[in-house]
Motif scaffolding. Structure first.
Motif, PDB file in Angstrom:
ATOM      1  N   UNK A   1       0.828  -1.202   0.000  1.00  0.00           N
ATOM      2  CA  UNK A   1       0.000   0.000   0.000  1.00  0.00           C
ATOM      3  C   UNK A   1       0.864   1.254   0.000  1.00  0.00           C
ATOM      4  N   UNK A   2       1.918   1.251   0.814  1.00  0.00           N
ATOM      5  CA  UNK A   2       2.815   2.398   0.880  1.00  0.00           C
ATOM      6  C   UNK A   2       3.486   2.643  -0.459  1.00  0.00           C
ATOM      7  N   UNK A   3       3.957   1.570  -1.094  1.00  0.00           N
ATOM      8  CA  UNK A   3       4.645   1.718  -2.375  1.00  0.00           C
ATOM      9  C   UNK A   3       3.695   2.207  -3.464  1.00  0.00           C
ATOM     10  N   UNK A   4       2.465   1.746  -3.415  1.00  0.00           N
ATOM     11  CA  UNK A   4       1.458   2.212  -4.364  1.00  0.00           C
ATOM     12  C   UNK A   4       1.169   3.696  -4.132  1.00  0.00           C
ATOM     13  N   UNK A   5       1.033   4.080  -2.873  1.00  0.00           N
ATOM     14  CA  UNK A   5       0.791   5.482  -2.528  1.00  0.00           C
ATOM     15  C   UNK A   5       1.953   6.366  -2.984  1.00  0.00           C
ATOM     16  N   UNK A   6       3.162   5.865  -2.850  1.00  0.00           N
ATOM     17  CA  UNK A   6       4.339   6.630  -3.271  1.00  0.00           C
ATOM     18  C   UNK A   6       4.346   6.832  -4.784  1.00  0.00           C
ATOM     19  N   UNK A   7       3.993   5.784  -5.522  1.00  0.00           N
ATOM     20  CA  UNK A   7       3.953   5.898  -6.977  1.00  0.00           C
ATOM     21  C   UNK A   7       2.943   6.942  -7.430  1.00  0.00           C
ATOM     22  N   UNK A   8       1.829   7.031  -6.707  1.00  0.00           N
ATOM     23  CA  UNK A   8       0.762   7.968  -7.069  1.00  0.00           C
ATOM     24  C   UNK A   8       0.981   9.362  -6.501  1.00  0.00           C
ATOM     25  N   UNK A   9       1.998   9.523  -5.658  1.00  0.00           N
ATOM     26  CA  UNK A   9       2.272  10.832  -5.068  1.00  0.00           C
ATOM     27  C   UNK A   9       1.295  11.238  -3.993  1.00  0.00           C
ATOM     28  N   UNK A  10       0.752  10.264  -3.283  1.00  0.00           N
ATOM     29  CA  UNK A  10      -0.234  10.554  -2.233  1.00  0.00           C
ATOM     30  C   UNK A  10       0.341  11.490  -1.178  1.00  0.00           C
ATOM     31  N   UNK A  11       1.592  11.282  -0.797  1.00  0.00           N
ATOM     32  CA  UNK A  11       2.194  12.039   0.299  1.00  0.00           C
ATOM     33  C   UNK A  11       2.112  13.540   0.142  1.00  0.00           C
ATOM     34  N   UNK A  12       2.367  14.023  -1.051  1.00  0.00           N
ATOM     35  CA  UNK A  12       2.402  15.480  -1.237  1.00  0.00           C
ATOM     36  C   UNK A  12       1.011  16.112  -1.241  1.00  0.00           C
ATOM     37  N   UNK A  13      -0.031  15.302  -1.273  1.00  0.00           N
ATOM     38  CA  UNK A  13      -1.400  15.822  -1.262  1.00  0.00           C
ATOM     39  C   UNK A  13      -2.058  15.721   0.114  1.00  0.00           C
ATOM     40  N   UNK A  14      -1.381  15.124   1.074  1.00  0.00           N
ATOM     41  CA  UNK A  14      -1.987  14.908   2.389  1.00  0.00           C
ATOM     42  C   UNK A  14      -2.172  16.204   3.170  1.00  0.00           C
ATOM     43  N   UNK A  15      -3.242  16.232   3.941  1.00  0.00           N
ATOM     44  CA  UNK A  15      -3.452  17.301   4.911  1.00  0.00           C
ATOM     45  C   UNK A  15      -2.942  16.783   6.251  1.00  0.00           C
TER      46      UNK A  15
END
Length: 228
Positions: A85-99
């Motif tokens: 899940x973390x690796x998938x989130x990283x590929x999609x750039x989830x981190x930079x969109x988090x509040x």
């Protein structure tokens, strides 16, 4: 980047943009901004976890018609786990969109495995609520396509908990228990300490930023201690 940009990245246009913002909102942000509990992503994470498990289970069942239950379970655990899940989130750039709250932001929350994995599950839950079951299935099978193929080809890392369980129970049932011994740090930056026992005998300890991570570390320590 905006939530609209992220929506394009993941390939799902939200009819209800609040659902996407909800999925990307960590509890630390809610705590600092004094918003309602329901505005964080924990409930969507709960929902997304169940949907992901069901979709991957169904896909493996349909695709691998001759594979027995135990192997299906092992393959699913490689796909539906915190690291995937973390690796998938990283590929999609989830981190930079988090509040995130300021404390979580300053302590590296945008790269933290547990936060990214939880947010990924929350996004899955949001896609399901916004677009229905078919949208969720299409989304999951698209973003986890490479992960699934790697699991089927034996290219993925081990799930230490599953591996340990298989080793311990090869000659019969063994009672395996993971217990949180203590927690340290504020809510936005906790460290969990886990004790692992087999038939009430301590065989490993682990620590991590989430209970899941600590349990994996404890299982890995036990495997190493066994000389495996």
């Amino acid at each position: 980047m905006s939530e609209f940009d992220f929506s394009k990245t993941i390939g799902h246009t939200f009819k209800d943009s609040h659902l996407l913002k909800n999925a990307l909102t960590h509890s630390s942000y809610i705590n600092e901004s004094k918003q309602a509990y329901s505005d964080n992503n924990e409930r969507l994470e709960f929902l997304g976890d169940a949907i992901l498990d069901a979709v991957i289970s169904d896909y493996l069942y349909q695709r691998l018609s001759e594979v027995e239950e135990g192997q299906l379970t092992k393959l699913r655990s490689l796909v539906v786990c915190e690291r995937s899940l973390m690796e998938c989130a990283s590929r999609l750039g989830v981190g930079k969109h988090l509040y995130l709250g300021k404390g979580e932001e300053n302590s590296g929350g945008r790269q933290r495995t547990s936060i990214l994995a939880d947010a990924m599950e929350a996004v899955i839950g949001a896609v399901y609520l916004d677009g229905g079951w078919k949208a969720a299935v299409d989304f999951i099978l698209h973003i986890f396509r490479d992960t699934i193929e790697d699991a089927l080809a034996g290219r993925l890392y081990s799930d230490y908990k599953t591996e340990l369980q298989e080793r311990l129970q090869i000659n019969g049932e063994v009672s395996i228990l993971y217990e949180v011994e203590k927690e340290e740090g504020p809510d936005h930056d906790k460290t969990f300490y886990v004790c692992l026992t087999a038939n009430k005998k301590i065989i490993g300890h682990g620590q991590g930023r989430s209970k899941k991570e600590a349990e994996q570390h404890a299982a890995r320590a036990a495997i190493k201690k066994m000389g495996c």
